[in-house]
Design a protein around this motif. Structure first.
Motif, short mmCIF file in Angstrom:
data_model
loop_
_atom_site.label_atom_id
_atom_site.label_comp_id
_atom_site.label_asym_id
_atom_site.label_seq_id
_atom_site.Cartn_x
_atom_site.Cartn_y
_atom_site.Cartn_z
N ASP A 237 12.54 -6.34 -16.88
CA ASP A 237 12.15 -5.44 -15.86
C ASP A 237 10.68 -5.83 -15.40
OD1 ASP A 237 14.25 -3.55 -15.69
OD2 ASP A 237 13.76 -2.95 -17.83
N ILE A 238 10.37 -6.21 -14.15
CA ILE A 238 9.25 -7.05 -13.76
C ILE A 238 8.79 -5.88 -12.75
CG2 ILE A 238 8.03 -8.82 -12.34
CD1 ILE A 238 10.30 -10.59 -13.72
N VAL A 239 7.42 -5.72 -12.99
CA VAL A 239 6.36 -5.21 -11.61
C VAL A 239 5.74 -5.96 -11.01
CG1 VAL A 239 4.81 -3.14 -11.15
CG2 VAL A 239 6.59 -3.06 -13.28
N LEU A 240 6.18 -6.40 -9.77
CA LEU A 240 5.61 -7.35 -9.04
C LEU A 240 4.42 -6.60 -8.13
CD1 LEU A 240 5.40 -10.20 -8.00
CD2 LEU A 240 7.34 -9.38 -6.17
N ILE A 241 3.26 -7.16 -8.13
CA ILE A 241 1.96 -6.59 -7.42
C ILE A 241 1.58 -7.44 -6.41
CG2 ILE A 241 -0.34 -5.46 -7.70
CD1 ILE A 241 1.85 -3.99 -9.14
N ASP A 242 1.40 -6.96 -5.17
CA ASP A 242 0.51 -7.86 -4.07
C ASP A 242 -0.40 -6.79 -3.40
OD1 ASP A 242 -0.07 -9.79 -2.56
OD2 ASP A 242 1.44 -9.85 -0.99
N ASP A 243 -1.28 -7.28 -2.73
CA ASP A 243 -2.37 -6.53 -2.30
C ASP A 243 -1.85 -6.02 -0.98
OD1 ASP A 243 -2.77 -9.20 -1.33
OD2 ASP A 243 -4.68 -9.34 -1.47
N VAL A 244 -1.46 -7.11 0.27
CA VAL A 244 -1.09 -6.42 1.36
C VAL A 244 0.25 -6.84 1.62
CG1 VAL A 244 -1.82 -6.69 3.82
CG2 VAL A 244 -3.63 -6.47 2.13
N LEU A 245 1.04 -5.95 2.04
CA LEU A 245 2.47 -6.42 2.63
C LEU A 245 2.48 -6.13 3.92
CD1 LEU A 245 5.42 -6.84 2.15
CD2 LEU A 245 5.67 -4.25 1.57
N MET A 246 2.77 -7.24 4.57
CA MET A 246 2.76 -7.22 6.16
C MET A 246 4.28 -7.78 6.69
SD MET A 246 0.17 -8.84 8.98
CE MET A 246 0.69 -9.42 10.50
N LEU B 99 -0.86 -2.59 -2.69
CA LEU B 99 -2.08 -1.70 -2.25
C LEU B 99 -1.99 -1.08 -0.97
CD1 LEU B 99 -4.81 -0.81 -3.48
CD2 LEU B 99 -5.79 -2.71 -2.21
N VAL B 100 -1.66 -1.78 0.15
CA VAL B 100 -1.60 -1.76 1.37
C VAL B 100 -0.28 -2.13 2.09
CG1 VAL B 100 -2.72 -1.96 3.60
CG2 VAL B 100 -4.10 -1.52 1.73
N ASP B 101 0.27 -1.52 2.84
CA ASP B 101 1.62 -1.66 3.53
C ASP B 101 1.33 -1.73 5.06
OD1 ASP B 101 4.03 -2.03 4.97
OD2 ASP B 101 4.89 -0.55 3.77
N LEU B 102 1.23 -2.66 5.72
CA LEU B 102 0.99 -2.84 7.12
C LEU B 102 2.14 -2.57 8.11
CD1 LEU B 102 -1.55 -5.57 7.45
CD2 LEU B 102 -2.07 -3.20 7.12
N GLY B 103 3.51 -2.40 7.62
CA GLY B 103 4.73 -2.25 8.19
C GLY B 103 5.14 -3.13 9.32
#
Length: 169
Positions: free
Chosen positions: A90-99, A125-129
């Motif tokens: 089970d992996i937790v994948l982390i990114d700063d900004v999702l665009m 951290l942030v989702d720009l959608g």
């Protein structure tokens, strides 16, 4: 002007959200992987806050990008480091900004080259959608609405803060 949130507050939200998702899914021994560079900084902090084992994975997805031929190679390409087996994990994948979702697609392609995980939980951290691909985070610090000519970038590693940039559009 857009007011950017405090990174520590967003990390608190991410920590709480991850605890909830992990508990809901019954995940007891996840491994965390950060996408360079901001995702790695966040993964280090979240890994410590969640009390997970010290093993952290780092991905440099430069060779997995689908716009490689258009934007060229990042001059600071470094090898990815996964000091654990991904098969069945089970992996937790982390990114700063999702665009657009393209970075996450590239990261998952690379993870699957190492082995087939049991699950991947995505936290940003942030989702720009502004999606171009159907990628949704399981946990996000905050959804931000920016003007078309604005971008946000995580700076750090000490201290971590968000920076707003204007593009030439």
């Amino acid at each position: 002007m857009t007011q950017l949130p405090d990174v520590d507050q967003l990390l608190e939200r991410m920590e709480a959200g991850l605890r909830e998702v992990l508990e809901h899914r019954g995940v007891v021994a996840p491994v965390m992987i950060g996408i360079r560079t901001g995702g790695v900084w966040l993964a280090e902090q979240l890994n410590e806050r969640l009390g997970l084992p010290a093993l952290l994975g780092e991905l440099d997805i430069s060779f997995y990008r689908d716009d490689f031929s258009r934007v060229g190679l990042n001059p600071k390409v470094m090898p990815s480091s996964l000091p654990f087996d991904t098969e069945g994990r089970d992996i937790v994948l982390i990114d700063d900004v999702l665009m657009s979702g393209r970075t996450i697609r590239a990261a998952m392609n690379e993870i699957f080259d190492y082995g087939r995980p049991s699950s991947i939980i995505l936290a940003t951290l942030v989702d720009l959608g502004a999606r171009e691909l159907p990628v949704q985070p399981d946990v996000t610090g905050q959804v931000l609405a920016l003007a078309p000519n604005q971008r946000v970038k995580l700076r750090g590693p000490e201290p971590l803060y968000l920076e707003l940039r204007e593009t030439g559009e």
